[in-house]
Write a protein that holds these residues in place. Structure first.
Motif, PDB file in Angstrom:
ATOM      1  N   UNK A  98       0.838  -1.193   0.000  1.00  0.00           N
ATOM      2  CA  UNK A  98       0.000   0.000   0.000  1.00  0.00           C
ATOM      3  C   UNK A  98       0.874   1.243   0.000  1.00  0.00           C
ATOM      4  N   UNK A  99       0.477   2.212  -0.806  1.00  0.00           N
ATOM      5  CA  UNK A  99       1.154   3.508  -0.839  1.00  0.00           C
ATOM      6  C   UNK A  99       0.173   4.542  -0.301  1.00  0.00           C
ATOM      7  N   UNK A 100       0.574   5.234   0.760  1.00  0.00           N
ATOM      8  CA  UNK A 100      -0.228   6.299   1.357  1.00  0.00           C
ATOM      9  C   UNK A 100       0.388   7.654   1.016  1.00  0.00           C
ATOM     10  N   UNK A 101      -0.467   8.638   0.739  1.00  0.00           N
ATOM     11  CA  UNK A 101      -0.028  10.011   0.488  1.00  0.00           C
ATOM     12  C   UNK A 101      -0.873  10.941   1.354  1.00  0.00           C
ATOM     13  N   UNK A 102      -0.215  11.667   2.257  1.00  0.00           N
ATOM     14  CA  UNK A 102      -0.921  12.608   3.129  1.00  0.00           C
ATOM     15  C   UNK A 102      -1.246  13.862   2.319  1.00  0.00           C
ATOM     16  N   UNK A 103      -2.524  14.155   2.164  1.00  0.00           N
ATOM     17  CA  UNK A 103      -2.973  15.300   1.362  1.00  0.00           C
ATOM     18  C   UNK A 103      -3.129  16.568   2.198  1.00  0.00           C
ATOM     19  N   UNK A 104      -3.692  16.426   3.390  1.00  0.00           N
ATOM     20  CA  UNK A 104      -3.868  17.582   4.274  1.00  0.00           C
ATOM     21  C   UNK A 104      -3.873  17.097   5.710  1.00  0.00           C
ATOM     22  N   UNK A 118       4.837  10.616   1.786  1.00  0.00           N
ATOM     23  CA  UNK A 118       4.411   9.350   1.191  1.00  0.00           C
ATOM     24  C   UNK A 118       4.991   8.221   2.029  1.00  0.00           C
ATOM     25  N   UNK A 119       4.187   7.192   2.260  1.00  0.00           N
ATOM     26  CA  UNK A 119       4.646   5.995   2.962  1.00  0.00           C
ATOM     27  C   UNK A 119       4.303   4.773   2.125  1.00  0.00           C
ATOM     28  N   UNK A 120       5.244   3.850   2.019  1.00  0.00           N
ATOM     29  CA  UNK A 120       5.011   2.586   1.337  1.00  0.00           C
ATOM     30  C   UNK A 120       4.944   1.507   2.413  1.00  0.00           C
ATOM     31  N   UNK A 121       3.819   0.817   2.471  1.00  0.00           N
ATOM     32  CA  UNK A 121       3.595  -0.202   3.484  1.00  0.00           C
ATOM     33  C   UNK A 121       3.796  -1.567   2.845  1.00  0.00           C
ATOM     34  N   UNK A 122       4.782  -2.297   3.332  1.00  0.00           N
ATOM     35  CA  UNK A 122       5.098  -3.620   2.807  1.00  0.00           C
ATOM     36  C   UNK A 122       4.332  -4.689   3.585  1.00  0.00           C
ATOM     37  N   UNK A 160      -1.810  23.705  12.903  1.00  0.00           N
ATOM     38  CA  UNK A 160      -3.272  23.561  13.007  1.00  0.00           C
ATOM     39  C   UNK A 160      -3.885  23.054  11.697  1.00  0.00           C
ATOM     40  N   UNK A 161      -4.873  22.151  11.814  1.00  0.00           N
ATOM     41  CA  UNK A 161      -5.614  21.666  10.659  1.00  0.00           C
ATOM     42  C   UNK A 161      -7.021  21.290  11.096  1.00  0.00           C
ATOM     43  N   UNK A 162      -7.938  21.340  10.130  1.00  0.00           N
ATOM     44  CA  UNK A 162      -9.320  20.971  10.413  1.00  0.00           C
ATOM     45  C   UNK A 162      -9.617  19.539   9.993  1.00  0.00           C
ATOM     46  N   UNK A 163      -8.991  19.083   8.907  1.00  0.00           N
ATOM     47  CA  UNK A 163      -9.281  17.771   8.355  1.00  0.00           C
ATOM     48  C   UNK A 163      -7.987  17.079   7.963  1.00  0.00           C
ATOM     49  N   UNK A 164      -7.898  15.789   8.248  1.00  0.00           N
ATOM     50  CA  UNK A 164      -6.767  14.981   7.810  1.00  0.00           C
ATOM     51  C   UNK A 164      -7.240  14.112   6.650  1.00  0.00           C
ATOM     52  N   UNK A 165      -6.577  14.254   5.496  1.00  0.00           N
ATOM     53  CA  UNK A 165      -6.940  13.478   4.312  1.00  0.00           C
ATOM     54  C   UNK A 165      -5.719  12.690   3.850  1.00  0.00           C
ATOM     55  N   UNK A 166      -5.908  11.379   3.737  1.00  0.00           N
ATOM     56  CA  UNK A 166      -4.859  10.496   3.240  1.00  0.00           C
ATOM     57  C   UNK A 166      -5.450   9.722   2.068  1.00  0.00           C
ATOM     58  N   UNK A 167      -4.711   9.672   0.964  1.00  0.00           N
ATOM     59  CA  UNK A 167      -5.166   8.816  -0.128  1.00  0.00           C
ATOM     60  C   UNK A 167      -4.242   7.604  -0.184  1.00  0.00           C
ATOM     61  N   UNK A 168      -4.801   6.501  -0.664  1.00  0.00           N
ATOM     62  CA  UNK A 168      -4.030   5.257  -0.675  1.00  0.00           C
ATOM     63  C   UNK A 168      -4.348   4.451  -1.923  1.00  0.00           C
TER      64      UNK A 168
END
Length: 109
Positions: free
Chosen positions: A13-19, A70-74, A94-102
């Motif tokens: 899995x590849x995760x990308x932190x968007x916000x 970006x994180x690669x999960x093996x 500070x942030x209001x929303x955490x968005x990660x796409x995978x």
């Protein structure tokens, strides 16, 4: 908690932190399975106590992801993802929303 073991497939899995921000806890598969069991049968307090004990024993690792990371999960381990509280962690931006796409890639065994 996820060990990325999906019906005879090894998952990468590849995760990308968007916000915002996310905290990833990486651990050996058997400990991940045990923590998954705890989440279904015990209180959140017990799960947190167990995670703190794992940290104390230096089992597993923790990574904080911020936008652009970006994180690669093996498939050799398990992980859990949490969104930290900005109020409880004043060093965070500070942030209001955490968005990660995978995206997951399955490798047939």
């Amino acid at each position: 908690l996820d060990d990325h073991d999906k019906r005879n497939q090894c998952m990468i899995t590849v995760y990308n932190q968007m916000s915002g921000c996310s905290v990833f806890h990486f651990m050996p598969v058997l400990i991940g399975k045990y923590l998954e069991h705890l989440t279904k049968t015990k209180s959140l307090e017990m799960v947190l106590e167990t995670l703190r004990e794992l940290d104390r024993l230096k089992i597993g690792s923790i990574m904080v992801m911020e936008p652009g990371d970006v994180a690669v999960i093996l498939p050799m381990g398990a992980h859990a993802v949490f969104v930290p509280s900005v109020q409880l962690n004043p060093s965070l931006k500070p942030f209001e929303t955490s968005v990660v796409r995978a995206v997951e890639f399955g490798i047939v065994a």
